[in-house]
Design a protein around this motif. Structure first.
Motif, PDB file in Angstrom:
ATOM      1  N   ALA A 274      32.461   4.417  -7.926  1.00 33.78           N
ATOM      2  CA  ALA A 274      33.521   5.012  -8.747  1.00 33.78           C
ATOM      3  C   ALA A 274      34.628   4.002  -9.011  1.00 33.78           C
ATOM      4  CB  ALA A 274      34.079   6.253  -8.056  1.00 33.78           C
ATOM      5  N   CYS A 275      34.994   3.239  -7.996  1.00 34.21           N
ATOM      6  CA  CYS A 275      36.027   2.208  -8.171  1.00 34.21           C
ATOM      7  C   CYS A 275      35.532   1.099  -9.103  1.00 34.21           C
ATOM      8  CB  CYS A 275      36.419   1.624  -6.818  1.00 34.21           C
ATOM      9  SG  CYS A 275      37.391   2.716  -5.764  1.00 34.21           S
ATOM     10  N   ARG A 276      34.285   0.719  -8.944  1.00 28.84           N
ATOM     11  CA  ARG A 276      33.722  -0.349  -9.780  1.00 28.84           C
ATOM     12  C   ARG A 276      33.758   0.053 -11.258  1.00 28.84           C
ATOM     13  NH1 ARG A 276      28.341  -1.876 -11.478  1.00 28.84           N
ATOM     14  NH2 ARG A 276      28.199  -4.145 -11.689  1.00 28.84           N
ATOM     15  N   GLN A 277      33.335   1.269 -11.551  1.00 32.93           N
ATOM     16  CA  GLN A 277      33.338   1.700 -12.946  1.00 32.93           C
ATOM     17  C   GLN A 277      34.761   1.848 -13.484  1.00 32.93           C
ATOM     18  OE1 GLN A 277      30.639   1.737 -14.787  1.00 32.93           O
ATOM     19  NE2 GLN A 277      29.483   1.139 -12.944  1.00 32.93           N
ATOM     20  N   ARG A 278      35.664   2.337 -12.650  1.00 37.75           N
ATOM     21  CA  ARG A 278      37.063   2.457 -13.087  1.00 37.75           C
ATOM     22  C   ARG A 278      37.671   1.069 -13.271  1.00 37.75           C
ATOM     23  NH1 ARG A 278      40.731   6.647 -13.281  1.00 37.75           N
ATOM     24  NH2 ARG A 278      42.921   6.055 -13.002  1.00 37.75           N
ATOM     25  N   GLY A 279      37.286   0.132 -12.409  1.00 38.22           N
ATOM     26  CA  GLY A 279      37.768  -1.235 -12.554  1.00 38.22           C
ATOM     27  C   GLY A 279      37.313  -1.869 -13.856  1.00 38.22           C
ATOM     28  N   ILE A 280      36.066  -1.642 -14.227  1.00 39.77           N
ATOM     29  CA  ILE A 280      35.564  -2.164 -15.508  1.00 39.77           C
ATOM     30  C   ILE A 280      36.375  -1.594 -16.665  1.00 39.77           C
ATOM     31  CG2 ILE A 280      33.586  -2.185 -17.073  1.00 39.77           C
ATOM     32  CD1 ILE A 280      31.780  -2.205 -14.573  1.00 39.77           C
ATOM     33  N   LEU A 281      36.712  -0.307 -16.582  1.00 42.53           N
ATOM     34  CA  LEU A 281      37.446   0.355 -17.655  1.00 42.53           C
ATOM     35  C   LEU A 281      38.872  -0.162 -17.778  1.00 42.53           C
ATOM     36  CD1 LEU A 281      37.636   2.599 -19.805  1.00 42.53           C
ATOM     37  CD2 LEU A 281      38.242   4.181 -17.954  1.00 42.53           C
ATOM     38  N   TYR A 282      39.560  -0.311 -16.652  1.00 47.91           N
ATOM     39  CA  TYR A 282      40.994  -0.608 -16.695  1.00 47.91           C
ATOM     40  C   TYR A 282      41.350  -2.077 -16.427  1.00 47.91           C
ATOM     41  CZ  TYR A 282      42.117   4.368 -16.851  1.00 47.91           C
ATOM     42  OH  TYR A 282      42.245   5.676 -17.232  1.00 47.91           O
ATOM     43  N   GLU A 283      40.494  -2.816 -15.722  1.00 45.95           N
ATOM     44  CA  GLU A 283      40.869  -4.152 -15.286  1.00 45.95           C
ATOM     45  C   GLU A 283      40.036  -5.267 -15.928  1.00 45.95           C
ATOM     46  OE1 GLU A 283      43.425  -5.078 -13.134  1.00 45.95           O
ATOM     47  OE2 GLU A 283      44.052  -3.014 -13.444  1.00 45.95           O
ATOM     48  N   GLY A 284      38.756  -5.065 -16.002  1.00 38.85           N
ATOM     49  CA  GLY A 284      37.859  -6.094 -16.508  1.00 38.85           C
ATOM     50  C   GLY A 284      36.544  -6.018 -15.759  1.00 38.85           C
ATOM     51  N   PHE A 285      35.603  -6.864 -16.118  1.00 42.22           N
ATOM     52  CA  PHE A 285      34.288  -6.807 -15.498  1.00 42.22           C
ATOM     53  C   PHE A 285      34.394  -7.058 -13.990  1.00 42.22           C
ATOM     54  CE2 PHE A 285      29.988  -8.524 -14.502  1.00 42.22           C
ATOM     55  CZ  PHE A 285      29.303  -7.339 -14.739  1.00 42.22           C
ATOM     56  N   SER A 286      33.373  -6.638 -13.268  1.00 42.16           N
ATOM     57  CA  SER A 286      33.407  -6.582 -11.803  1.00 42.16           C
ATOM     58  C   SER A 286      33.485  -7.935 -11.119  1.00 42.16           C
ATOM     59  CB  SER A 286      32.165  -5.846 -11.287  1.00 42.16           C
ATOM     60  OG  SER A 286      32.083  -4.558 -11.851  1.00 42.16           O
ATOM     61  N   THR A 287      33.298  -9.022 -11.851  1.00 41.82           N
ATOM     62  CA  THR A 287      33.419 -10.332 -11.210  1.00 41.82           C
ATOM     63  C   THR A 287      34.628 -11.115 -11.711  1.00 41.82           C
ATOM     64  OG1 THR A 287      31.830 -11.258 -12.803  1.00 41.82           O
ATOM     65  CG2 THR A 287      30.963 -10.536 -10.669  1.00 41.82           C
ATOM     66  N   TYR A 288      35.619 -10.385 -12.265  1.00 38.05           N
ATOM     67  CA  TYR A 288      36.921 -11.037 -12.487  1.00 38.05           C
ATOM     68  C   TYR A 288      38.080 -10.045 -12.431  1.00 38.05           C
ATOM     69  CZ  TYR A 288      37.115  -9.599 -17.432  1.00 38.05           C
ATOM     70  OH  TYR A 288      37.183  -8.875 -18.601  1.00 38.05           O
ATOM     71  N   GLY A 289      37.915  -8.850 -13.005  1.00 33.51           N
ATOM     72  CA  GLY A 289      38.898  -7.798 -12.837  1.00 33.51           C
ATOM     73  C   GLY A 289      40.323  -8.156 -13.219  1.00 33.51           C
ATOM     74  N   GLY A 290      40.507  -8.832 -14.324  1.00 32.33           N
ATOM     75  CA  GLY A 290      41.861  -9.149 -14.765  1.00 32.33           C
ATOM     76  C   GLY A 290      42.381 -10.489 -14.288  1.00 32.33           C
ATOM     77  N   MET A 291      41.627 -11.157 -13.427  1.00 34.27           N
ATOM     78  CA  MET A 291      41.998 -12.497 -12.976  1.00 34.27           C
ATOM     79  C   MET A 291      41.157 -13.546 -13.691  1.00 34.27           C
ATOM     80  SD  MET A 291      42.407 -12.159  -8.818  1.00 34.27           S
ATOM     81  CE  MET A 291      41.056 -10.986  -8.578  1.00 34.27           C
ATOM     82  N   SER A 292      41.743 -14.726 -13.876  1.00 34.37           N
ATOM     83  CA  SER A 292      40.949 -15.860 -14.336  1.00 34.37           C
ATOM     84  C   SER A 292      40.195 -16.433 -13.144  1.00 34.37           C
ATOM     85  CB  SER A 292      41.865 -16.936 -14.936  1.00 34.37           C
ATOM     86  OG  SER A 292      42.688 -17.504 -13.926  1.00 34.37           O
ATOM     87  N   GLY A 293      39.217 -17.262 -13.418  1.00 32.64           N
ATOM     88  CA  GLY A 293      38.522 -17.951 -12.330  1.00 32.64           C
ATOM     89  C   GLY A 293      39.474 -18.798 -11.507  1.00 32.64           C
TER      90      GLY A 293
END
Length: 448
Positions: A274-293
């Motif tokens: 549930a958190c992963r899907q909400r993160g994709i919706l609001y933050e970004g894909f699951s391997t960055y989530g709004g952060m740059s590399g």
């Protein structure tokens, strides 16, 4: 002698008094609206305002900016597992993004969330999801003169009474914030953490640890809880975090970076998904989530640095020194000092001002007018629906200011106290609809 040296500098300028007066008036007497170059010493927050190490800067140059499958995400995930013990993370751009992800997945309309003390964005996210945020501080937490070593603890007794009133099925989450920012940055014991974990298990609630300042809290445990006197900060941190089902983390605190956060989870279960899907919706894909590399690479290094003895000892020690300087000059401060900030007791400093004239905000404005120092009010202005003293937080950015800056802050606060009976109260003339966030953007005027 500090264990580090300065390899980059930034100029500091104290504007003339008349310019500071004009800037504060233009800002609606809300220091959040001040431009940073109008501030000489900025203690508004320790969130993302610190100085990164050479190793963190070097890691940034190796950041993997891939949208999916970034190796920098793998480095961060490994650091979280090693340092904090959570095998799975849902990344976010910062702590409040992580709160949105977790509490949006956990909380429903009509629920109650228990916390030793909700901070502003936590309270707002719980309320935004239709739930009631309830604080459960221990007796003495609001007493600035109590010498209790763990005034940040969670009162399980209070929490049980709340559960009896609202019903066990309406409490999906129990949260423990370490250190307890809303209660003057006071630490939480491992013993209390165990008690809260057992209580959450009893009522079948998810036990969440708000771990923004987990390393600073572990240092206090090492110094004050006899069971852990011979343990390292790193080992204590893992022990304390091990009792939680999930954690929410702002990397801008004990991650030692300028951006980033995550939800930490132990299992790839329904909550994780549930958190992963909400993160994709609001933050970004699951391997960055709004952060740059680059952010993730520096974050991974910072987490490991945060539990190293020289860093954390000097970090907490600098806060203690500022508290001592203020106390020596007669400025009333909450004792003992916490790990990231010193809290001035504005009710004691400005006793002639009634609480509805916001003495904490008055003290904040006077600090800026007197010496270009920016702090933040954490009293009735910031938390209108709660009972707490009108405290002014002076949060120290990590690895940033030196002894001369602290002397200036202490002298400025002392000057405000010396002419305290001349200080005028304030009234709010415009505020946003959401009361939990009003201190970020409300406008005020001094009373005549």
């Amino acid at each position: 002698m500090r264990s580090h040296k300065t390899t980059m500098v930034d100029d500091v300028e104290l504007l003339p008094r008349q310019d500071r007066e004009a800037a504060l008036a233009d800002a609606g007497y809300n220091v959040f609206e001040l431009a940073s170059d109008a501030v000489a010493v900025d203690l508004l927050t320790d969130s993302g305002t610190g100085t990164m190490s050479n190793d963190q800067w070097a890691a940034m140059m190796r950041g993997d900016e891939a949208y999916a499958g970034s190796s920098s995400f793998e480095d961060l995930e490994a650091a979280v597992a090693d340092v904090m013990g959570f095998e799975h993370i849902v990344p976010a751009h910062q702590g409040r993004g992580a709160e949105n992800v977790l509490y949006g997945a956990l909380v429903d309309e009509g629920d109650t969330v228990l916390n030793n003390a909700h901070f502003d964005t936590t309270r707002a996210h719980v309320a935004a999801n239709g739930a009631d945020p309830v604080d459960c501080p221990v007796d003495g937490a609001r007493d600035p003169d109590s010498d209790d070593p763990f005034k940040g603890d969670f009162s399980v007794e209070t929490a049980r009474r709340v559960v009896e009133d609202v019903g066990v099925d309406n409490v999906p989450a129990v949260v423990l914030t370490v250190t307890n920012n809303s209660m003057a940055g006071q630490p939480v014991s491992v013993e209390n953490t165990r008690e809260v974990a057992a209580f959450a298990d009893d009522i079948d609630a998810t036990f969440v640890l708000d771990a923004c300042r987990f390393a600073e809290n572990a240092h206090f445990v090492q110094q004050r809880e006899p069971e852990f006197a011979d343990d390292t900060v790193a080992d204590i941190a893992r022990e304390q975090l091990s009792y939680a089902d999930a954690c929410v983390m702002s990397g801008k605190k004990d991650g030692l970076v300028n951006a980033g956060g995550f939800v930490g989870l132990r299992e790839q279960d329904d909550l994780y998904e549930a958190c992963r899907q909400r993160g994709i919706l609001y933050e970004g894909f699951s391997t960055y989530g709004g952060m740059s590399g680059r952010d993730m690479a520096a974050f991974a290094v910072g987490l490991r640095e945060a539990v190293e003895p020289p860093y954390v000892e000097e970090r907490v020690g600098q806060v203690q020194r500022l508290a001592g300087m203020l106390d020596d000059r007669g400025v009333p401060v909450y004792q003992p000092a916490g790990g990231h900030a010193v809290y001035v007791d504005a009710n004691a400093a400005l006793p002639h001002l009634p609480r509805d004239e916001y003495p904490g905000q008055a003290f904040v404005c006077e600090l800026y007018l007197e010496g270009g120092v920016r702090g933040v009010e954490l009293g009735r202005f910031a938390f209108p629906e709660t009972e707490r003293r009108d405290l002014v937080r002076l949060a120290l950015p990590r690895r940033t200011y030196g002894p001369d800056h602290l002397e200036h802050v202490a002298d400025t606060a002392a000057a405000v106290c010396e002419r305290g009976d001349e200080v005028t109260g304030y009234e709010i003339v415009d505020e946003p609809e959401m009361a939990e966030l009003r201190h970020f953007s409300a406008r005020l005027e001094p009373l005549q």
